[in-house]
Motif scaffolding. Structure first.
Motif, PDB file in Angstrom:
ATOM      1  N   ALA A 102       2.611  16.774  25.684  1.00 38.18           N
ATOM      2  CA  ALA A 102       2.422  17.975  26.499  1.00 38.18           C
ATOM      3  C   ALA A 102       3.273  17.897  27.760  1.00 38.18           C
ATOM      4  CB  ALA A 102       0.947  18.125  26.864  1.00 38.18           C
ATOM      5  N   ALA A 103       3.370  16.702  28.352  1.00 35.80           N
ATOM      6  CA  ALA A 103       4.108  16.560  29.609  1.00 35.80           C
ATOM      7  C   ALA A 103       5.606  16.731  29.383  1.00 35.80           C
ATOM      8  CB  ALA A 103       3.820  15.198  30.246  1.00 35.80           C
ATOM      9  N   ILE A 104       6.126  16.206  28.290  1.00 39.46           N
ATOM     10  CA  ILE A 104       7.574  16.339  28.077  1.00 39.46           C
ATOM     11  C   ILE A 104       7.932  17.797  27.788  1.00 39.46           C
ATOM     12  CG2 ILE A 104       7.706  15.855  25.573  1.00 39.46           C
ATOM     13  CD1 ILE A 104      10.073  14.466  28.236  1.00 39.46           C
ATOM     14  N   GLY A 105       7.014  18.498  27.114  1.00 36.93           N
ATOM     15  CA  GLY A 105       7.253  19.926  26.900  1.00 36.93           C
ATOM     16  C   GLY A 105       7.253  20.685  28.215  1.00 36.93           C
ATOM     17  N   GLU A 106       6.258  20.380  29.060  1.00 35.45           N
ATOM     18  CA  GLU A 106       6.162  21.056  30.348  1.00 35.45           C
ATOM     19  C   GLU A 106       7.359  20.696  31.228  1.00 35.45           C
ATOM     20  OE1 GLU A 106       4.341  23.394  31.305  1.00 35.45           O
ATOM     21  OE2 GLU A 106       4.520  23.431  33.481  1.00 35.45           O
ATOM     22  N   LEU A 107       7.863  19.467  31.084  1.00 37.62           N
ATOM     23  CA  LEU A 107       9.039  19.071  31.868  1.00 37.62           C
ATOM     24  C   LEU A 107      10.224  19.978  31.544  1.00 37.62           C
ATOM     25  CD1 LEU A 107      10.291  15.669  32.847  1.00 37.62           C
ATOM     26  CD2 LEU A 107      11.844  17.003  31.474  1.00 37.62           C
ATOM     27  N   VAL A 108      10.422  20.238  30.265  1.00 38.93           N
ATOM     28  CA  VAL A 108      11.534  21.120  29.875  1.00 38.93           C
ATOM     29  C   VAL A 108      11.318  22.526  30.441  1.00 38.93           C
ATOM     30  CG1 VAL A 108      12.655  22.227  27.908  1.00 38.93           C
ATOM     31  CG2 VAL A 108      12.133  19.791  27.847  1.00 38.93           C
ATOM     32  N   VAL A 109      10.073  23.001  30.364  1.00 33.12           N
ATOM     33  CA  VAL A 109       9.763  24.333  30.890  1.00 33.12           C
ATOM     34  C   VAL A 109      10.072  24.393  32.387  1.00 33.12           C
ATOM     35  CG1 VAL A 109       7.934  26.026  31.234  1.00 33.12           C
ATOM     36  CG2 VAL A 109       7.993  24.684  29.139  1.00 33.12           C
ATOM     37  N   GLU A 110       9.620  23.354  33.116  1.00 32.97           N
ATOM     38  CA  GLU A 110       9.814  23.372  34.567  1.00 32.97           C
ATOM     39  C   GLU A 110      11.286  23.169  34.919  1.00 32.97           C
ATOM     40  OE1 GLU A 110       7.014  21.129  36.892  1.00 32.97           O
ATOM     41  OE2 GLU A 110       5.313  21.908  35.760  1.00 32.97           O
ATOM     42  N   LYS A 111      11.995  22.392  34.115  1.00 34.55           N
ATOM     43  CA  LYS A 111      13.436  22.227  34.353  1.00 34.55           C
ATOM     44  C   LYS A 111      14.147  23.576  34.250  1.00 34.55           C
ATOM     45  CE  LYS A 111      15.016  18.064  35.295  1.00 34.55           C
ATOM     46  NZ  LYS A 111      15.812  17.870  36.522  1.00 34.55           N
ATOM     47  N   ALA A 112      13.597  24.462  33.435  1.00 37.41           N
ATOM     48  CA  ALA A 112      14.198  25.794  33.322  1.00 37.41           C
ATOM     49  C   ALA A 112      13.706  26.716  34.426  1.00 37.41           C
ATOM     50  CB  ALA A 112      13.886  26.396  31.960  1.00 37.41           C
ATOM     51  N   GLY A 113      12.850  26.194  35.315  1.00 40.71           N
ATOM     52  CA  GLY A 113      12.425  26.973  36.464  1.00 40.71           C
ATOM     53  C   GLY A 113      11.132  27.740  36.263  1.00 40.71           C
ATOM     54  N   VAL A 114      10.397  27.425  35.207  1.00 45.36           N
ATOM     55  CA  VAL A 114       9.157  28.156  34.945  1.00 45.36           C
ATOM     56  C   VAL A 114       7.978  27.202  35.113  1.00 45.36           C
ATOM     57  CG1 VAL A 114       7.834  29.460  33.247  1.00 45.36           C
ATOM     58  CG2 VAL A 114      10.318  29.628  33.300  1.00 45.36           C
ATOM     59  N   LEU A 115       6.950  27.640  35.831  1.00 45.41           N
ATOM     60  CA  LEU A 115       5.750  26.830  35.994  1.00 45.41           C
ATOM     61  C   LEU A 115       4.675  27.408  35.090  1.00 45.41           C
ATOM     62  CD1 LEU A 115       4.410  24.542  37.614  1.00 45.41           C
ATOM     63  CD2 LEU A 115       3.664  26.266  39.243  1.00 45.41           C
ATOM     64  N   ASN A 116       4.388  26.706  33.992  1.00 45.00           N
ATOM     65  CA  ASN A 116       3.356  27.182  33.072  1.00 45.00           C
ATOM     66  C   ASN A 116       2.113  26.323  33.218  1.00 45.00           C
ATOM     67  OD1 ASN A 116       1.776  28.069  31.032  1.00 45.00           O
ATOM     68  ND2 ASN A 116       3.302  27.866  29.409  1.00 45.00           N
ATOM     69  N   LEU A 117       1.104  26.855  33.900  1.00 38.86           N
ATOM     70  CA  LEU A 117      -0.127  26.094  34.109  1.00 38.86           C
ATOM     71  C   LEU A 117      -1.061  26.221  32.916  1.00 38.86           C
ATOM     72  CD1 LEU A 117      -0.979  26.819  37.856  1.00 38.86           C
ATOM     73  CD2 LEU A 117       0.199  24.865  36.883  1.00 38.86           C
ATOM     74  N   GLY A 118      -0.586  26.838  31.841  1.00 33.69           N
ATOM     75  CA  GLY A 118      -1.446  27.030  30.680  1.00 33.69           C
ATOM     76  C   GLY A 118      -1.397  25.890  29.685  1.00 33.69           C
ATOM     77  N   VAL A 119      -0.940  24.711  30.104  1.00 33.95           N
ATOM     78  CA  VAL A 119      -0.800  23.586  29.165  1.00 33.95           C
ATOM     79  C   VAL A 119      -2.112  23.275  28.461  1.00 33.95           C
ATOM     80  CG1 VAL A 119      -0.109  21.193  28.926  1.00 33.95           C
ATOM     81  CG2 VAL A 119       1.034  22.624  30.595  1.00 33.95           C
ATOM     82  N   GLU A 120      -3.188  23.242  29.237  1.00 32.60           N
ATOM     83  CA  GLU A 120      -4.497  22.928  28.657  1.00 32.60           C
ATOM     84  C   GLU A 120      -4.854  23.925  27.543  1.00 32.60           C
ATOM     85  OE1 GLU A 120      -6.471  20.440  29.386  1.00 32.60           O
ATOM     86  OE2 GLU A 120      -8.450  21.041  28.670  1.00 32.60           O
ATOM     87  N   GLY A 121      -4.595  25.197  27.807  1.00 32.18           N
ATOM     88  CA  GLY A 121      -4.903  26.222  26.809  1.00 32.18           C
ATOM     89  C   GLY A 121      -4.038  26.083  25.567  1.00 32.18           C
ATOM     90  N   MET A 122      -2.756  25.771  25.772  1.00 32.57           N
ATOM     91  CA  MET A 122      -1.860  25.625  24.617  1.00 32.57           C
ATOM     92  C   MET A 122      -2.220  24.376  23.824  1.00 32.57           C
ATOM     93  SD  MET A 122       1.759  26.885  26.286  1.00 32.57           S
ATOM     94  CE  MET A 122       1.967  25.430  27.284  1.00 32.57           C
ATOM     95  N   MET A 123      -2.646  23.332  24.534  1.00 34.38           N
ATOM     96  CA  MET A 123      -3.041  22.103  23.826  1.00 34.38           C
ATOM     97  C   MET A 123      -4.241  22.358  22.935  1.00 34.38           C
ATOM     98  SD  MET A 123      -2.706  18.889  26.422  1.00 34.38           S
ATOM     99  CE  MET A 123      -2.728  17.556  25.240  1.00 34.38           C
ATOM    100  N   ILE A 124      -5.237  23.043  23.483  1.00 28.61           N
ATOM    101  CA  ILE A 124      -6.451  23.215  22.692  1.00 28.61           C
ATOM    102  C   ILE A 124      -6.210  24.187  21.539  1.00 28.61           C
ATOM    103  CG2 ILE A 124      -7.609  25.095  23.942  1.00 28.61           C
ATOM    104  CD1 ILE A 124     -10.091  23.046  23.766  1.00 28.61           C
ATOM    105  N   MET A 125      -5.309  25.152  21.737  1.00 26.40           N
ATOM    106  CA  MET A 125      -4.935  26.014  20.610  1.00 26.40           C
ATOM    107  C   MET A 125      -4.234  25.188  19.545  1.00 26.40           C
ATOM    108  SD  MET A 125      -5.935  29.030  20.560  1.00 26.40           S
ATOM    109  CE  MET A 125      -4.857  29.803  19.368  1.00 26.40           C
ATOM    110  N   GLY A 126      -3.371  24.255  19.990  1.00 29.73           N
ATOM    111  CA  GLY A 126      -2.720  23.353  19.042  1.00 29.73           C
ATOM    112  C   GLY A 126      -3.751  22.510  18.309  1.00 29.73           C
ATOM    113  N   ALA A 127      -4.768  22.072  19.061  1.00 25.12           N
ATOM    114  CA  ALA A 127      -5.783  21.213  18.453  1.00 25.12           C
ATOM    115  C   ALA A 127      -6.523  21.946  17.342  1.00 25.12           C
ATOM    116  CB  ALA A 127      -6.765  20.747  19.527  1.00 25.12           C
ATOM    117  N   ILE A 128      -6.940  23.189  17.617  1.00 25.74           N
ATOM    118  CA  ILE A 128      -7.715  23.892  16.588  1.00 25.74           C
ATOM    119  C   ILE A 128      -6.815  24.356  15.447  1.00 25.74           C
ATOM    120  CG2 ILE A 128      -7.684  26.137  17.778  1.00 25.74           C
ATOM    121  CD1 ILE A 128     -10.431  24.720  15.511  1.00 25.74           C
ATOM    122  N   CYS A 129      -5.632  24.875  15.759  1.00 29.82           N
ATOM    123  CA  CYS A 129      -4.740  25.349  14.693  1.00 29.82           C
ATOM    124  C   CYS A 129      -4.326  24.192  13.795  1.00 29.82           C
ATOM    125  CB  CYS A 129      -3.506  26.030  15.279  1.00 29.82           C
ATOM    126  SG  CYS A 129      -3.899  27.579  16.097  1.00 29.82           S
TER     127      CYS A 129
END
Lengths: 511, 310
Positions: free
Chosen positions: B25-52
């Motif tokens: 999750a952190a390496i994905g968010e690192l790429v997102v932030e490197k592109a200048g976007v702050l996505n605080l929804g990591v927790e939500g995306m993780m749990i969606m990944g978990a259930i899917c």
């Protein structure tokens, strides 16, 4: 002298909602010619060059480049056709190094090592030495511009567009740049040179096209015209130089001693041991190339950055530890350079913005309640006295053009009858008539006995209004000297300070 | 060589497993932030990944398809974020927080019928004799393939950002979107792609929790791992290899506190359970207190929306 036409522009028009940015613009640039595009801010110069560079699509009209129809839909296409552009700002990345910045501006950059070698070769060949491995954030304004120029030169352009290239340079750096441009022109590269600095255009350019409100209002050969004639074509009116009545200087009003402040911004400049004194009725001009500590100095004087108690005094009171409102109460007001977001809250109305700064000195609140009547009158007064063009005082600050907002922000401070006023870049982006008005207002304030500090990168402006001149260089301030009799060369040397252009740079490149 | 019943080789081996979700999750968010976007929804995306991931793995019986399903689930949720912030220019912080809440609710809805089911097992890679090497065999050669894949992803992201043109452009977009636009790069498109990558990585991390780490489905299964991942990006000063170090550090604390609980340490369980989160707060405070140290490396356009008219 008849030369082949490189670029012909015919009837180009572009409208944005509510404004005609360009209307039926036509001109020609010959091969190897240095062509000036002259006009005030908002005259449509930027839109025009953006169309040539493919960032904006024209509504009407056509362009012909080397005998072929030319309609770039994106900058990549423009670059492929041999059109390159050096931007005024916004095109370098602080946290990337020189080679990476150059690579980003090229379509097929070679490998980093090869590119670094070519950067060295080209930059030294044109007398603009650069070290490819340095971070751009650490470079001076002049060096940053070299990065942009070298980036363009590496692509062998036929037409080089330069948007206000000298606004951030010292006079010596300007000379080096001009030598480079003349060399390029002699090699057959055409240059479209955008500026509103008339002396430079006279010195450099072969032909000039003058724009006003989006239309071509004249063409001339700059060498044959006086700067004043061109200025009047540009503005469309006769200009008055500011006058100042000679007045007696009073006692010292603002005194700064041993002021050292660390910059809050990692790429900013820390202030080192700054000292000066301004007397009542005096105007001190502080010149300097951008990024030498102007913002930090203003923040320290305004109270946004706290300093040692005794490093700043107003009329004998130590104010180093006071915040902005306490300083305002003592009569010190400031107007920062960045008008949107620093001097004014973008989404608040002019009236609210007037309240934010004017509250303390104009008594616009009573027992915690806003006196909207008085606030309205204050804001209305600023709008009328400073000729701020706005639909009304309830308009959001964001909706005003840069020049109009600048007039409002400065008017707001000047109308507070300050005893000490500090302004940074007071006429940046303001048209010539308004600039003259603002300068006159500052001089009038001094005549009434206020101590005035004008921080500006525009040397002509500083020379016009200031009694004494000091140069800010890498966070250090030179001792102030009287402006009378100061030559442009002396000023250049003061501004250049430690980062003199020749020796220091070459040794970087070799390191 | 045991301390209070904790074997070092087992501890290290289990911290490597424990850190996989937050690392991804952190390496994905690192790429997102490197592109200048702050996505605080990591927790939500993780749990969606978990259930899917869980639903896919249970449905198909294949853990591999399960992981792919998890990545797809995380990416799907990030599409909402990309659409809102990049096209409709909504505030990134508020949108990210909303995304987390939405993800938590939606995953709970999808997962209602899956409580108490066991997913197909993801086995360890058979390394044969290598596994019998004392200490190192246990530490390095006893894991399932996702442990190795996550380290490989770190290496790929590092190399991609540092050596490729695409990586350079991505960093440029995060450093100055106006400049990048002026040079003719498609800021919005690049950011959307980065957000999708971030979503897929968060989803992959979430799927690892529900398929390997726990392995079952319960509501709120990620229990704050997404927030830790966000903290790790700052802790790592936006550098990929430091994400690895940071993840092992936080994974280590998580495992250690579990082991201490099991070993019956005299510290109350509540303190031990809160320790990874406490550590997150302490690290963030330390990182941002030294003037400009953390901010020095932060992408200059982080969290700012881009609108081309400027």
């Amino acid at each position: 002298m008849t030369r082949e036409n490189l670029l012909t522009i015919e009837g180009l028009s572009k409208s944005y909602p509510g404004v005609k940015a360009n209307e039926d613009v036509s001109f020609k640039i010959a091969t190897g010619e240095i062509h000036a595009l002259l006009g005030e801010n908002g005259a449509g110069k930027s839109t025009l060059v953006k169309m040539i560079y493919g960032l904006v699509r024209p509504d009407e009209g056509r362009m012909i480049l080397r005998g072929q129809s030319y309609a770039p839909s994106e900058p990549r296409e423009a670059r492929a056709s041999g059109v390159a552009m050096v931007f005024q700002h916004f095109s370098l990345f602080d946290a990337l190094n020189v080679a990476e910045n150059v690579a980003l501006g090229m379509d097929n950059p070679p490998k980093q090592r090869e590119l670094a070698a070519r950067i060295r070769e080209v930059s030294e060949g044109y007398g603009l030495p650069l070290d490819p491995a340095r971070l751009v954030g650490d470079l001076s304004a002049g060096e940053r511009q070299r990065v942009e120029i070298v980036r363009c030169l590496l692509q062998d352009p036929k037409l080089l567009i330069m948007d206000e290239p000298t606004s951030v340079l010292t006079p010596q750096e300007v000379n080096i740049l001009f030598d480079t441009l003349r060399k390029l022109s002699a090699e057959g590269t055409s240059i479209l040179y955008i500026s509103h600095k008339l002396e430079e255009i006279k010195a450099l350019c072969d032909e000039a096209t003058i724009l006003r409100r989006g239309k071509v209002v004249g063409t001339c050969t700059p060498r044959e015209k006086s700067a004043r004639e061109m200025a009047e074509m540009m503005v469309g009116a006769t200009l008055n130089s500011p006058e100042r009545p000679a007045g007696e200087l009073g006692e010292v009003s603002l005194e700064v001693r041993n002021l050292s402040v660390a910059s809050a911004n990692p790429f900013g400049t820390s202030l080192r041991d700054i000292g000066f004194a301004v007397r009542k009725g005096e105007v001190l001009g502080i010149g300097g190339v951008a990024g030498n500590g102007q913002d930090e100095l203003l923040m320290a004087l305004s109270g946004e950055a706290r300093t040692k108690r005794d490093s700043i005094q107003v009329n004998g009171t130590d104010i180093g530890e006071m915040g902005p409102n306490e300083r305002r109460r003592l009569g010190l007001v400031t107007a920062p350079e960045e008008r949107l977001g620093h001097a004014a809250a973008p989404d608040m109305s002019l009236m609210e913005n007037a309240l934010l700064s004017g509250d303390v000195r104009k008594g616009l609140t009573r027992k915690g309640f806003v006196d909207w009547g008085a606030t309205r009158a204050f804001a209305q007064g600023i709008v009328e006295k400073f000729d701020v063009r706005t639909p009304g005082i309830s308009t959001a600050a964001r909706a005003l053009s840069g020049g109009n907002l600048q007039k409002f922000v400065l008017g707001r401070e000047i109308m507070q009858d300050p005893e000490v006023i500090i302004v940074n870049q007071p006429t940046w982006g303001v048209d010539a008539a308004a600039a003259a008005f603002i300068r006159q207002a500052l001089l009038d304030l001094a005549a009434k006995g206020a101590a005035v500090v004008v921080i500006s990168q525009d040397i002509d402006e500083v020379m016009e209004v200031a009694d004494r001149f000091a140069a800010l260089n890498e966070g250090r301030l030179s001792p102030p000297v009287p402006t009378k009799g100061l030559t442009i060369d002396e000023i250049g040397l003061m501004l250049g300070g430690a980062h003199g252009m020749h020796k220091a740079e070459v040794s970087h490149a070799e390191a | 060589m045991d301390f209070m019943g904790i074997t070092p080789s087992v501890l290290i081996a289990s911290l490597m497993v424990a850190s996989v979700p937050i690392m991804l999750a952190a390496i994905g968010e690192l790429v997102v932030e490197k592109a200048g976007v702050l996505n605080l929804g990591v927790e939500g995306m993780m749990i969606m990944g978990a259930i899917c991931g869980f639903v896919t793995a249970v449905g198909t019986g294949s853990p591999l398809l399960g992981f792919l399903g998890g990545a797809a689930g995380g990416a799907a949720l990030s599409v909402i974020f990309a659409l809102l912030t990049q096209v409709f220019l909504t505030n990134q912080v508020a949108t990210g927080l909303a995304l987390t809440l939405f993800g938590l609710g939606l995953s709970s809805l999808i997962g209602q019928d899956y409580v108490g089911i066991k997913p197909p097992a993801t086995g360890a890679i058979p390394f044969g004799p290598l596994r019998d090497i004392p200490f190192f065999g246990k530490v390095f050669f006893s894991h399932d393939w996702m442990v190795y894949a996550s380290v490989a992803i770190i290496a790929l992201v590092w190399a991609g950002l540092k050596f490729t043109r695409a990586g350079l452009i991505l960093r440029a977009v995060g450093e100055g979107h106006d400049a990048a636009h002026a040079l003719g790069y498609k800021v919005i498109r690049i950011r959307v792609l980065a957000i999708l990558f971030g979503g897929a990585m968060a989803g992959l991390g979430g799927a690892y929790i529900s398929l390997v780490r726990v392995p079952q489905w319960t509501d709120g299964i990620t229990s704050g791992a997404g927030w830790i991942a966000l903290a790790i990006v700052v802790f790592a000063s936006w550098k990929p290899w430091r994400v690895l170090i940071g993840s092992y550090l936080f994974g280590g604390i998580t495992v250690l506190q579990l082991n201490l609980q099991a070993a019956g340490a005299r510290i109350p369980v509540e303190y031990l359970s809160m320790s990874p989160y406490l550590m997150t707060i302490i690290v963030l405070v330390i990182m941002s207190s030294g003037k400009g140290r953390a901010s020095l490396n932060a992408p200059a356009s982080l969290g700012q929306n881009f609108h081309a008219s400027r």
